[in-house]
Design a protein around this motif. Sequence first.
Motif, PDB file in Angstrom:
ATOM      1  N   HIS A   1     -47.715 105.635 109.505  1.00 15.95           N
ATOM      2  CA  HIS A   1     -46.277 105.403 109.577  1.00 15.95           C
ATOM      3  C   HIS A   1     -45.729 106.129 110.795  1.00 15.95           C
ATOM      4  O   HIS A   1     -46.087 107.286 111.027  1.00 15.95           O
TER       5      HIS A   1
ATOM      6  N   CYS B   1     -46.271 102.676  99.547  1.00 18.04           N
ATOM      7  CA  CYS B   1     -45.822 104.060  99.340  1.00 18.04           C
ATOM      8  C   CYS B   1     -44.298 104.153  99.283  1.00 18.04           C
ATOM      9  O   CYS B   1     -43.755 105.199  98.950  1.00 18.04           O
TER      10      CYS B   1
ATOM     11  N   LYS C   1     -45.775 100.797 110.808  1.00 20.81           N
ATOM     12  CA  LYS C   1     -47.075 101.469 110.871  1.00 20.81           C
ATOM     13  C   LYS C   1     -47.822 101.118 112.158  1.00 20.81           C
ATOM     14  O   LYS C   1     -47.653 100.030 112.708  1.00 20.81           O
TER      15      LYS C   1
ATOM     16  N   GLN D   1     -52.040 105.144 101.281  1.00 15.12           N
ATOM     17  CA  GLN D   1     -52.723 103.856 101.460  1.00 15.12           C
ATOM     18  C   GLN D   1     -53.883 103.973 102.451  1.00 15.12           C
ATOM     19  O   GLN D   1     -54.772 103.127 102.473  1.00 15.12           O
TER      20      GLN D   1
ATOM     21  N   CYS E   1     -44.678  99.062 102.939  1.00 15.04           N
ATOM     22  CA  CYS E   1     -45.884  99.732 102.459  1.00 15.04           C
ATOM     23  C   CYS E   1     -45.684 100.084 100.985  1.00 15.04           C
ATOM     24  O   CYS E   1     -44.569 100.368 100.552  1.00 15.04           O
TER      25      CYS E   1
ATOM     26  N   CYS F   1     -50.160 107.516 105.005  1.00 16.77           N
ATOM     27  CA  CYS F   1     -49.801 107.835 103.627  1.00 16.77           C
ATOM     28  C   CYS F   1     -51.035 107.609 102.751  1.00 16.77           C
ATOM     29  O   CYS F   1     -52.130 107.389 103.266  1.00 16.77           O
TER      30      CYS F   1
END
Length: 448
Positions: free
Chosen positions: A271, A331, A337, A266, A329, A264
């Motif tokens: 993920h 997001c 992850k 980050q 996370c 994502c």
Amino acid sequence: MTNEYPKYWDKELETTPPEEIEELQEKKLRNQMEYVYNNSKFYHEKFNEWGVDPGDIQTIEDLSKIPFTDKPMERNTFEGGENPLGENQTASVEDIVRIHSSSGTTGPPVYFGLTEGDIKTWSNCIARCFWTAGVRPSDVVMYGMGLSMFVGGIPVLDALREIGCATVPAGAGMGSSRFLNIAKDLNANVFGLTPSFARYLIESAEDMGLDPREDLNFEKYFAGAEPGMGEEHIRREIKEGWGLESARETLGIGEMVTVLAAECEQEYGMHFMVPDLIIAELIDPDTGEVIEWEDEAEGELVYTAIDRRATPLVRFRSHDYAKVWRDDCECGRTTHKVRVIGRTDDMIIYKGVNVFPTAVREMVGQFKPKVTGYIQVVLDEPGPKVEGTPTLEVEVSDDMKESELEDLRKKIGKVLQSELLFTPEIEFVSQGSIERSKYKADLVRVED
Ligand SMILES: [Zn+2]
């Protein structure tokens, strides 16, 4: 412009707590085990031989009652039976609508069948991964991986079409100058390639007299098919080299689905995006013991298909050695992850310690710009067990002075020893002398 689009491809699935997803997974697992037992000649015989009744497998934990399936076993399934896809073909040819294969670089190829339903599921799952990696309908995407036979070919085009972006099916066969010229002509803003090829293309663009940051419009990059993006120096080289907003990694495996995990915004670990299609376990590659998915746990990823009709596999060993995270996370996705550290089949065992060449490259890459970030481990005989002292070729940049090399050798040696317990003979080679790969990097070479 991207703000007009929703953040998630499948908000419910991506943001539901893992415990609730597990209920869905276990329901699908029970159905899949019955399906496999009743439709796969291979697993029917194996389950009987192993003393496993499909009814015994009710939960994810129960999976540990089933022995692993590995590549040689998978390959053997193609040898017997009257079906073109061998003894693990669980759907009729009438229902199978497409067949892909592995590259066959390390032995005869294996084939993967897909029914119409499998293709629909794949497209949705792969699209979910690419959406997470930042692809949107307004993008012009240069896709530069192999299109012929490869699961990373047509299934990816299907998924990008599902997203609705303008895909340019460049493939892997055209030369780098043609690739770059097309990207320039079409003002492509996204590209998908292996990290090796993305690095190689920076040098190619410069050779063509192009400034990769100014003369091309690439803003977003998604990587796949080999590890590399988890190494900070490689991500930075690609991101800065092309002047990108985002550079994100994806992970897949032909046996399961082209893409099953993606990073994502980050950009820190992928993920696991397809819990509705696959159950992923983590195991100790030496003992086969299951390792809990705890924060920062490490192990080999093992996959079980729970929604697959044509050639389903149960507890298939991926040989991808990964680190996993469970924390929430930023997001908003609740899925775990992963980051692949290396392939267990590339791993060398030196003085009783497991060493991944990708980890060596990561350590050496910290010394950029003194080094270029290209390395190769040279062995006398094929691994994994290494008897003598291996040589580590490290490419140094042209700007390095002879007088600085000894100091650099000591520093690299020290980091490798303290971080990886690896003490090779370090040999410096000049910039550009390690062969650049247009596909995957060869980090180990065997020389008599
Ligand atoms: Zn995230």
